[in-house]
Every structure is written in C-alpha cells, then in structure tokens.
Design an enzyme around this catalytic site. Structure first.
Site, PDB file in Angstrom:
ATOM      1  N   GLN A 236       1.041  -1.187  -0.314  1.00  0.00           N
ATOM      2  CA  GLN A 236       0.041  -0.064   0.126  1.00  0.00           C
ATOM      3  C   GLN A 236       0.749   1.340   0.192  1.00  0.00           C
ATOM      4  O   GLN A 236      -0.164   2.142  -0.071  1.00  0.00           O
ATOM      5  CB  GLN A 236      -0.986   0.059   1.131  1.00  0.00           C
ATOM      6  CG  GLN A 236      -1.996  -0.672   1.172  1.00  0.00           C
ATOM      7  CD  GLN A 236      -2.432  -1.600   2.249  1.00  0.00           C
ATOM      8  OE1 GLN A 236      -2.718  -2.339   2.795  1.00  0.00           O
ATOM      9  NE2 GLN A 236      -3.291  -0.419   3.233  1.00  0.00           N
ATOM     10  N   ARG A 383      -9.006  -0.456   8.012  1.00  0.00           N
ATOM     11  CA  ARG A 383     -10.045   0.423   8.071  1.00  0.00           C
ATOM     12  C   ARG A 383      -9.804   1.325   9.267  1.00  0.00           C
ATOM     13  O   ARG A 383     -11.024   1.130  10.175  1.00  0.00           O
ATOM     14  CB  ARG A 383     -10.740  -0.171   8.017  1.00  0.00           C
ATOM     15  CG  ARG A 383     -11.367  -0.273   6.186  1.00  0.00           C
ATOM     16  CD  ARG A 383     -12.448  -0.892   5.724  1.00  0.00           C
ATOM     17  NE  ARG A 383     -13.088   0.029   4.941  1.00  0.00           N
ATOM     18  CZ  ARG A 383     -13.754  -0.715   4.444  1.00  0.00           C
ATOM     19  NH1 ARG A 383     -13.889  -2.233   4.195  1.00  0.00           N
ATOM     20  NH2 ARG A 383     -14.061   0.137   3.250  1.00  0.00           N
ATOM     21  N   CYS A 384      -8.658   1.578  10.059  1.00  0.00           N
ATOM     22  CA  CYS A 384      -8.689   2.035  11.376  1.00  0.00           C
ATOM     23  C   CYS A 384      -8.053   3.870  11.656  1.00  0.00           C
ATOM     24  O   CYS A 384      -8.327   4.127  12.584  1.00  0.00           O
ATOM     25  CB  CYS A 384      -7.644   1.551  12.077  1.00  0.00           C
ATOM     26  SG  CYS A 384      -5.774   1.579  11.930  1.00  0.00           S
ATOM     27  N   GLU A 754     -12.947   4.056   6.268  1.00  0.00           N
ATOM     28  CA  GLU A 754     -12.949   3.946   7.445  1.00  0.00           C
ATOM     29  C   GLU A 754     -14.256   3.934   8.011  1.00  0.00           C
ATOM     30  O   GLU A 754     -14.538   3.069   9.443  1.00  0.00           O
ATOM     31  CB  GLU A 754     -11.148   4.167   8.097  1.00  0.00           C
ATOM     32  CG  GLU A 754     -10.268   3.707   7.400  1.00  0.00           C
ATOM     33  CD  GLU A 754      -8.637   3.748   7.942  1.00  0.00           C
ATOM     34  OE1 GLU A 754      -8.093   3.581   7.312  1.00  0.00           O
ATOM     35  OE2 GLU A 754      -9.315   5.144   8.808  1.00  0.00           O
TER      36      GLU A 754
END
Ligand SMILES: Cc1cc2nc3c(=O)[nH]c(=O)nc-3n(C[C@H](O)[C@H](O)[C@H](O)COP(=O)(O)OP(=O)(O)OC[C@H]3O[C@@H](n4cnc5c(N)ncnc54)[C@H](O)[C@@H]3O)c2cc1C
Lengths: 804, 287
Positions: A236, A383-384, A754
């Site tokens: 990523q 997704r934090c 997120e």
C-alpha cells in the site's frame, strides 16, 4: 435559475465530481484480467517457502539444511547466519523498532520466520521446507499482555533488553515498548475527584486480522548486469517501501523500482515491510534470478499485520444530567514480539487521542502502554486510521454506560454532549482541531428514519415478554488524512502526498499519484476531481499509481488518506493548470485574465458569452508557439500537498438486533448508516465503501478473533474458524448522508472508507449490550459469537426453558 | 498448504479400485469429492502416496427407488441429492441436511459416500443415516456385505470399512406415513460444521409417538443415537413435558469436544436445544 440544457449536457459529459461514474477498474477485474502478485511470472523465476517456528518462544539450538539442500530443485536454504554478513538478518521497522528478518538464535512468536527455502517451483519449495531440521529449546511464553511487565516475566527481546528506549521514550521493563500520553492528567483527576457521577469499564478490542482476499507476496528481481532491483509487491506504500529497501540494502534508491500492481485488498495488512520481502530480495541478489514469495492464508492470518489487541479502561465523569465533564482512558497495547506496525514517529499510539469523539469534553487525559508479547507483530490495520477504531469504540461504549448510570436515553445523552454546530472548528481537550460537523442534525435524521420512538416501544413490549431486543446507536467522529507533516512522519518522511498531471495536445490527460489503490477506485474518483477542475472528460483522464519509476513520491494509501491528501493534490495541481490555461485564453481572446470567467469546460469573456475558449482548445494551443510572451509550452503541473489539518468525517448509525436467548445467536434486523464525508466525489463508490466497511465491522463485532492458548499456540488461524461473513450472514445495509464539507480541503472532501468500520463496530456492540441493559448488563466484550452471548444469558439465568 | 506429492489413479470400475487398494495397502486412499481429504492433505495431516479417484466409476452414481428403499450411489453429490425429485419426495430429511452442508462449492463436489466414510462426528450425514435407519453396501476383495448405519460408526475417523473396501451404495428406507422429520443444525456461519445438531424421524399415531429416532452430530466421538430419549418418547403423548424430558436425556449422554464453537457445557446445551427444535418441527410435519 434553472441551468440551460447546454450547460447540463456539458456538465454531464465531464462525468466529474458528484457523479456515480462506474468504476474504471472493474472491466478488467470482472474479466479475470487483473494483475495480482501471483500473476507475475518472470523467466527463470524461483520460489521461496518459509520454515516457521512451531513454538511461540524458544531458543534455536541448531538448524540442519542438509536434507533440504539434497533435494532436486532446491537452490538454497537461507537462515539468519546467511544474512548476517550482509547485515540483513535484522531490519528496521516502520514503527521505530528492529525486527528479525530470520530468527536470530531465538524465536519470539509461533510461526516466526526461521529459514527460507529457494527452489525451482512452489511444490518443491514446500516439500523442502519440511525437510529443514530445526532443534528448539522451548521457553515460557507471554500471551497475556497484562503479564508482560511482571517482575518475573521472561524477557522476549534479548537483543534490546538493556536499551532504555526503542524510539518512543523511556522504557521501564525489558518487555515495555513505550508509554504515551495526551491531555492534562492533574486537571482530569481533579474533575473526577469532585464529579457527581463517574463510570468505569474495562473494554477489549480483541486481536483480529483484516484478512484481505489476496495474501501478501512479492517477486524480487535483481539484474546483476545493471545492478537494478525490481520488486513487484503487494504494498500500500510503494514509495516508502523503496526508501526502506534502499536504506537496508545500500542500493541507490534510483536503482530500485517498486511496482504495486492490482492489490486484492489491503486494509493495512499491506503497509509494513515483511521479512518475506527482504529475504526474497536478498535471494534474488545472491542468485541473480527472480524470486517469488507468496503467503498462504494461514501464514497471512498468523504472521503479517494483525489489528488491535487493545485492552482499554474507559472512565467518564459527568454531572447528574449526564453532561460529561472529564474523560480518562487507558489502554494496554499488545504489539506482539516486534514494534513493526505503521506509526508516525511522534504518534506511537496513532490517533488514539481522538477518543473524545463527537463530544464537547472540557478536560481529558489518555495514556497507552505498549508491551511486547510472544505473538506476531502488528496492531495497526483494518480500516482503523491508526488506533481510531479503538478510540471510538471506547468513547461510544462509555457514553452508553454513562447513559445507563444517569438514567438518560442513549440518544438524548449524545445530544446533550455533542459539539454544537457553531463551535466548529472545535479544539478538543486532547489537542485536535475538528474541522466541521453537524452532529445533532445527523442523529435526528437517523432517529426519524428508523422511527426510534417506535423501536423503543417495541423493545419495552418485548422485554415484558422476556425477549431480547437491542437498539444500538453510534455517533462517531473519525480522524483521517494523515497528515500534516508537522504532526506525522514515518522514518522521517512527512506524510504529504502528490499528484502530477500532464494534459496532452488533444485534451486528454494522464495523472500520477503517490497513493496506491487497493479497491478504493482511485482510477475512477481521482479522474472525476480533475475532470471538474479542468473541464476535461474523466473518461479521457488516465490515472496511474504504484510504479515508483513513474509516480511522484507519496506516503501511499491507508488511514483514509487518499482523498484528503492525494485528492487535494489532484485538485490543486489541476488548478495550477487551469491558471496557466486562463493566461492562454486571455491571450487568445485578447482580454485581461480578470475579464474571463470559468464555466464547466471553458473560459468565457464576462458579458460576451460567445467569446470562449474551451480547455480542449487551450490544450492544443499550449503545444504551439501562439502563447503569451515568455510562456513555455506544455500544460502540466505537479503538487506536493501537505494538508493543514486532518479531516474529521462523522456519522450516526442505528442497529437493531434480536437475540435468541436459548442459543445466543444474534440477528441484526436493521442497520441504518448515515455518513457525512463532506463533498461526495462518487456516491456509488462511497456506498460501496460503506457496505464493505460495515460488513467488516459486522465481522469484527460478531465473530473475528485470533485466539491463542496459554503457550502462544494459534487456535484458529484458518478460514475454517476465522469469520469472514458471506452474503448470507451479512445484514442488509441502509445508507444515508448529510454533507458538511471540510473547510480546509480544496474540494471540501473528507475520507470515508474507514468510517463504517470505526463507527459500525461500537454500534453493533451497543445494540447487543442494550438487549441486556434492562437486566443490569453494562458491557460485553467482542466478539459477540453465539457461544459468548449464550454465556451472558446463562450468567443471567435466562438460557433455560421454563420447563427445565 | 501444499500436499506432499502423490500418485494419482483413476480406475473405471469398483473392482479396479479394489485392486489398487490391495496393491498399495495403507499408502492408498480413495478420493471422492475431496472436500475432507484434500484439506487434510494440504495441511499434511494426511499424506497418502496413492490417490484412487472414484470420480470415473460410473456405477457409483445414481439414485433409484427399489421396494421401500432409496438406493443411492456413493458418489452422489450433495447437490445431486438436493436436486433429485425422488429424494425430495421420498426422503426430504436428506435434502434438508444436504442443504445445510458447507457452501455451494462443497455441495458441488462433496459426496454422500465420502461424508459417511470419513467417520467425522462433525459431518452431518452420519446422524441422518442413523436417524433414517440406513444401511451401507461395502464391497471388497472378499465380496459384498451390507452393514447397518447403527454398526458402521466406530470412533472418530474409524468406521466399519476394511482397508480394501469401497462403500458403493447407501440404502435409505422411504419414510412411512404420518412420519415427520427434521434436521436442526446450529452453526457459526455458512461453510461451518455443526456446533450441535439433531436429526429426528418421528411417526405419530394421533397424539402419541409411535416411533422415533433421534441422532446427534458432533456430540461425541461419532454420531450416535439417543436411545434413552427415544424410549422416553415412544408410546407417550407428545407434549412440552415429553420434549423437555427427551432433551434432558439427550444432554445427559453428550460428550462433545471443546473447540472454538464452544465448551462442553454450551455444546451439550445446544444439542438439547437442537433436539427440542427438531422434535417440534418433526411433529408438525408428521401431522
Ligand atoms: C468448507 C467446508 C465445509 C464443510 N462443511 C460440512 C458440513 O457442514 N457438514 C458435513 O457433513 N460436511 C462438511 N464438509 C465436508 C464435506 O461434506 C466433504 O465433502 C465430505 O465430508 C467428504 O466427502 P467427499 O466426497 O468430499 O470425500 P473425500 O474428501 O474425497 O473423502 C473423505 C474420506 O472418505 C473416504 N471415502 C470417500 N469415498 C469413499 C467410498 N465410496 N468408500 C470408502 N471410502 C471413501 C476417503 O478415502 C477419505 O478418507 C465441509 C467441507 C469443507 C471443505
């Protein structure tokens, strides 16, 4: 005034901002023509297979490679001693620690990397990995982080046992990583001492894994002739990856090319640099052949990039009406055996201090203690946005607990404490400036949509009949878009992002970014931003990311940062182009720049609407000699964007559950999600992100967990046990929105991907706990599996039929 | 996740398969749908050197009615069962159970014979076979024998099958009149094995239970019948008290293994709960 048909048509032709443009990525994905890491096949390519530790904590007494090396097709067996002469048996982590690339004399978690076999194909490699003989002497393991700092706790990291610090301040125990705090402790304690009401609860965010459909992997390919290293990798953060590789290997960064192709989901699992990548690189340098290393599913769940394992204690102090006066949160963070997750240098606990949530809390203090345990390293993923899930979970659970204590309805207590609309930008007591919000409005809209009053009535009736029905509310505030370089850097590199746009003579364009899509649809949405800014159709704007040879430098895609940072860079780069185009238009129309106004896809002379120059026309002229005095040819621009602040998306969610008290099964009857992410670039993609994030929130709330026994052995690390909901389990999602633009973002957009995860998890938990609230229950830890919920029923004595 | 290397054989007939089993002894394993065996091979829990694939043995497929029985070839897949109008009409319990097995992929490949032969107490068909009073045709080098389901399941992964025997056919009695059935299964998610499950076949005579069979999944080392519970119901009025008593008796003989689905207490309680539900539904269907 209604827009003329001509304007509407021109606007529609752009397929720009606000349009549910179909995803440009899908054409190849639905045909099976994506290029994922395991699709890369290079001539002469060899395969790596990992030999992993069966123990969570053990000394390595000996390693015998002979049998494996004797097998036909086996090229090499690499162990720490082979990497030692190159200084590559350890590597720096992006969390400021060091990590064993291959176990150096001891292993610190089950399935830690001990050796890599390099062989002609993956089958031979797997067989040979089985033939590497490793002799271990087992050591006592620490699994429970609460025991990590006991006096007699075994020392996990002997390599740093006598270091006073690992990048983030003083350590008090060899298994201590850091203690981080924010806010005013003394002032907070004083408010608590004198408060009318206080509540306190232990709240766990269990160890989970984002489990992307594609596991991690790479193909490293070193050309001995040119000295060029090419790494195809599921990353990523391709640019940071290249920088770390350059630092590690000593190869000039200009001779390293990192390519992230299509990525089958990342969710933070694909941010860190893993040992497998480094060994593949070394093996390629040594053999001069391309080396492929791909994780199996079990390896993925067991070793790379887990999330959470945050053991929290929440406390709120309030007046008798439930107005919060102070907040005090603690967390014990289990980082596993190495501190290797992504974290900004100055923010080792990430953005945890957003834990004051959507509420106007005058005084607050929070502290995080991070420790080593004999478990795989990680913690920040899924997704934090860097510990925001943990923070929001704590505040959204605690406010419900406070509501119960003071006897105020859970919607009403939120209204009483919300930051009011006229208070934005709002400075929190823990140091953030929340850019914009409209919390009362969002909650009221949702409560009306679900007929909250009706639900409460139904619940009262059900309770009278002994049935369990729960209503959960979550009104969360997220913090995304890291981030201002003054606040956030990784290994010294600021978290800006970048966009380069080149407009071709015929008016099409290519734009390249430092971010990296893994399903977010950047090729679709970035083009829409540029289309609206430049007045060129998005279908003719090509978006590229992930090849470090061509893309401008950036910090990649995680923490919902692409729209807040990369999207801003796109808008500003486009505006530079438009500014140049305006000069050209003025020159062509023989008027002053100030006499021109912009209209969708062209400049027109004010008061003389027939005098126009379209962007397409200007693009051609920009490549001729007919330019203003001194102006160079070309129509391009680049922007390195360092945001002035993060963005703060928010939402109001309601969940309704019915629980079967005889089996413990929970049925999510309704889930209504209102999200406000500011300006909406592509509503369809937003909805897709919300659906995905809610589904992952559902998975975490109801089933996901990486369980261990007391010796640190994995108990459920395959998809047989690890819960990935199918369409069958997944509830129906109802989505809604309000639009409160970010005042500091060029197009007013905030992140969104997120939010549903961060806001969804507490909503589910709140609903489950609410089903038991009338029976005196204030909290239940996740996952709310049937088994665990049944245990709650049993503790309350409601699990049995009347006839027994 | 990669099996050890093995040799693959594709016999065309049962006799050819038996020859291969004899030739390679315990280094050989039969391969049916592969959805129990191959996962075990991938984690190298099973390491056969020879796989004898029954996929090309035509005589092992097909469903037919003979007398008061359905005769089902061992290689019949779950979806074959689900889609068979004959099975839907004559033995709907089998359809109900098959629909609860695994996920679509598993049901396309997994076979009835494999599900039974595997000897896994977590598999669903063993309890179904016990509740239905099925029998199995086993063919080996010494010829053919027919073994009742009650005598087939010996221990976890151990059945009455001899090493060189092939299960060729499953014989299931067609349900009698006034007979209801139900398979109640609690699972965590699609594709999961049972936390607990109960199969019930119940024949009523007015308000009274004429005949009943209760068999349990994942509640012990093998699937098994709850005979005391059956006895407590037989000849009695079917009411709440009778159900409660049957559930109590079922729970008293459960000996499930603890795992992530739950501890012994939960699984025992759930076996009782599934029994209650299966009994009620079976009764409703019997009338
Ligand atoms: C994700 C997943 C979920 C599942 N969920 C369930 C579930 O909910 N319920 C359930 O019951 N099952 C479940 N299963 C197992 C599945 O139903 C298997 O297909 C079944 O257990 C075995 O049948 P098979 O045809 O695949 O046999 P195989 O896997 O090929 O063989 C299984 C064993 O039986 C032996 N064998 C096969 N056929 C014969 C024969 N004719 N004669 C003698 N021996 C034979 C083989 O040698 C082997 O030892 C699941 C499997 C998976 C992968």
């Amino acid at each position: 005034m209604a827009a003329s048909p001509d304007l509407i048509e021109r606007e529609a032709a752009l397929q720009g901002l606000g349009v549910s443009r179909l995803r440009k990525e899908d054409a190849r994905f639905i045909r099976g023509q994506g290029t994922f890491i395991d699709d890369i096949k290079l001539p002469g390519m060899l395969f790596g297979a990992m030999v992993r530790s069966p123990y969570a904590h053990a000394r390595i007494k000996s390693i015998n490679k002979d049998k494996a090396l004797a097998m036909p097709g086996v090229t090499a067996v690499l162990v720490a001693d082979d990497l030692r002469p190159l200084g590559l048996h350890w590597m720096p982590t992006i969390g400021g620690d060091t990590q064993a690339v291959l176990a150096d004399e001891k292993v610190c978690f089950q399935m830690q990397e001990v050796a890599m076999v390099i062989a002609s194909d993956r089958y031979t490699a797997a067989d040979a990995a089985d033939m590497v003989e490793v002799e271990y002497e087992e050591l006592p393991a620490i699994v429970d982080p609460h025991k990590a700092m006991d006096d007699d706790a075994p020392i996990i990291r002997e390599d740093i046992a006598d270091k006073d610090e690992v990048s983030h301040g003083p350590r008090t125990h060899p298994n201590h990583i850091f203690t981080w705090e924010a806010g005013d402790k003394d002032a907070t304690d004083a408010v608590f001492d004198n408060a009318a009401v206080t509540v306190k609860e232990e709240i766990l965010n269990p160890r989970v894994h984002p489990c992307p459909i594609e596991t991690c992997g790479c193909v490293a390919s070193f050309d001995k002739v040119t000295g060029q290293l090419t790494v195809n990798v599921t990353s990523q953060v391709p640019h940071l990856f290249r920088t770390v590789l350059a630092m590690l290997s000593g190869i000039p960064e200009s001779k390293i090319r990192v390519i992230s192709g299509d990525i089958g989901g990342g969710f933070g699992n694909k941010v860190p640099i893993y040992p497998g990548y480094v060994i593949a690189v070394v093996a390629s340098i040594v053999t001069g052949l391309p080396i492929k290393w791909i994780e199996s599913r079990i390896e993925n769940i067991s070793t790379t990039g887990f999330a959470r394992d945050y053991h929290g204690i929440g406390e709120l102090a309030a007046d008798k009406d439930g107005r919060i006066k102070a907040l005090r949160f603690f967390a014990l963070a289990d980082h596993g055996a190495f501190n290797s997750h992504v974290s900004a240098t100055k923010l080792p606990a990430g953005l945890f201090s957003i834990c004051t949530g959507s509420y106007d809390i005058p005084t607050a203090y929070c502290r995080v203690d991070a420790v080593y345990t004999n478990k795989a390293p990680g913690g920040v993923a899924y997704r934090c946005s860097l510990r925001v899930t943990e923070a929001v979970y704590l505040i959204e659970r605690m406010i419900d607990i406070l509501a119960l204590k003071v006897g105020v309805d859970k919607a009403e207590i939120r209204r009483r404490n919300f930051i009011k609309e006229d208070m934005f930008p709002y400075n929190t007591s823990l140091g953030w400036t929340v850019d914009s919000g409209s919390y009362h409005n969002a909650l009221d809209k949702v409560l009306k949509a679900v007929d909250y009053e009706g639900l409460l009535k139904e619940q009262a009736e059900k309770r009278a009949n002994g049935e369990l029905m729960g209503i959960g509310i979550s009104t969360f505030t997220e913090i995304v878009g890291a981030g201002p370089t003054k606040v956030c850097d990784i290994l010294g590199i600021g978290l800006f992002d970048s966009c380069e746009i080149r407009v071709n003579p015929t008016g099409s364009a290519i734009a390249r970014f430092g971010t990296m899509s893994q399903g977010q649809g950047h090729a679709t949405t970035y083009a829409q931003i540029i289309a609206t800014e430049l007045g060129l159709p998005s279908d003719e704007i090509q978006i590229e990311e992930g090849d470090t040879d061509t893309a401008p430098y950036g910090a990649g895609t995680w923490g919902s940062r692409s729209t807040p940072v990369g999207g801003a860079a796109a808008a500003l780069a486009a505006r530079k182009i438009r500014a140049k185009a305006q000069k050209i238009a003025a020159h062509l129309l023989e008027v002053g720049e100030a006499d021109l106004e912009w209209e969708i896809d062209r400049f027109k002379v004010k008061g003389n609407p027939t005098q126009t120059k379209t962007m397409k026309e200007i693009a051609m002229v920009a490549h001729t000699g007919d330019l203003p005095e001194g102006m160079q040819q070309g129509l391009d621009a680049s922007e390195y964007y360092d945001p002035p602040n993060l963005t703060f998306p928010f939402g109001a969610y309601v969940c309704v559950v019915d629980i079967d008290r005889f089996t413990g099964e929970t049925k999510v009857r309704r889930f209504y999600a209102l999200d406000d992410c500011g300006t909406r670039i592509n509503p369809m993609i937003i909805e897709g992100q919300i659906h995905g994030g809610l589904t992952e929130a559902f998975a975490v709330a109801f089933g996901q967990e990486i369980p261990f026994d007391e010796n640190g052995n994995h108990l459920g690390n395959s998809l047989m046990d690890y819960f990935i909901p199918t369409s069958f389990e997944t509830p129906h999602w109802e989505t809604d929105e309000t639009v409160t633009p970010s005042p500091h973002h060029p197009i007013g957009a905030k992140g969104v991907a997120e939010s549903p995860h961060v806001g969804g998890i507490p909503c589910f938990s709140n609903a489950v706990v609410d089903a038991f609230a009338h029976l005196g229950v204030t909290h239940m830890d996740m996952p709310h599996s049937a088994y665990r919920v049944w245990q709650q029923c049993k503790a309350l004595g409601i699990d049995k039929h009347a006839d027994t | 996740m990669i099996p050890r290397s093995f040799e693959y054989h594709a016999p065309q007939s049962v006799s050819e398969a038996i020859e291969l089993l004899q030739k390679y002894g315990d280094t050989a394993r039969l391969l049916a749908g592969g959805h129990s065996l191959i996962p075990m091979m991938k984690i190298r829990f099973a390491e056969p050197e020879h796989l004898v694939d029954l996929g090309k043995v035509a005589e092992l497929r097909g469903i037919r009615e003979q007398g008061k029985e359905l005769r089902i070839g061992a290689m019949t897949t779950e979806n074959d069962l689900i889609w068979s109008t004959l099975v839907q009409q004559k033995c709907p319990l089998l359809v109900e159970a098959a629909r609860l097995i695994g996920d679509p992929q598993v049901r396309y490949k997994g076979t009835l014979g494999g599900d039974i032969s595997h000897g896994d107490p977590g598999n669903d068909h063993p309890a179904i076979m016990l509740a239905l009073g099925a029998s199995f045709v086993l063919v080996g080098s010494n010829g053919e024998r027919v073994v009742a389901a009650d005598d087939f399941f010996v221990d976890t992964y151990v059945t009455a099958l001899e090493p060189d025997e092939v299960l060729t056919e499953i014989r299931v009695p067609v349900l009698a009149k006034n007979t209801g059935w139900c398979y109640a299964k609690l699972k965590r998610k699609i594709g999961d094995f049972a936390t607990a499950a109960a199969a019930v076949v119940l024949t009523m005579k007015g308000d009274t239970v004429k005949e009943v069979a209760i068999a349990l999944t994942n509640a012990g080392a093998t699937a098994f019948r709850a005979r005391e519970a059956e006895d407590s119901l037989r000849g009695k009025k079917f009411d709440d008290a009778a159900i409660a008593e049957a559930a109590r008796l079922v729970m008293s003989i459960c000996d499930p293994a603890e795992d992530l689905r739950g501890d012994v207490e939960y699984k025992t309680a759930m076996t009782g709960e599934m029994t209650r539900r299966a009994l009620r539904t079976a009764r409703d269907r019997a009338i």
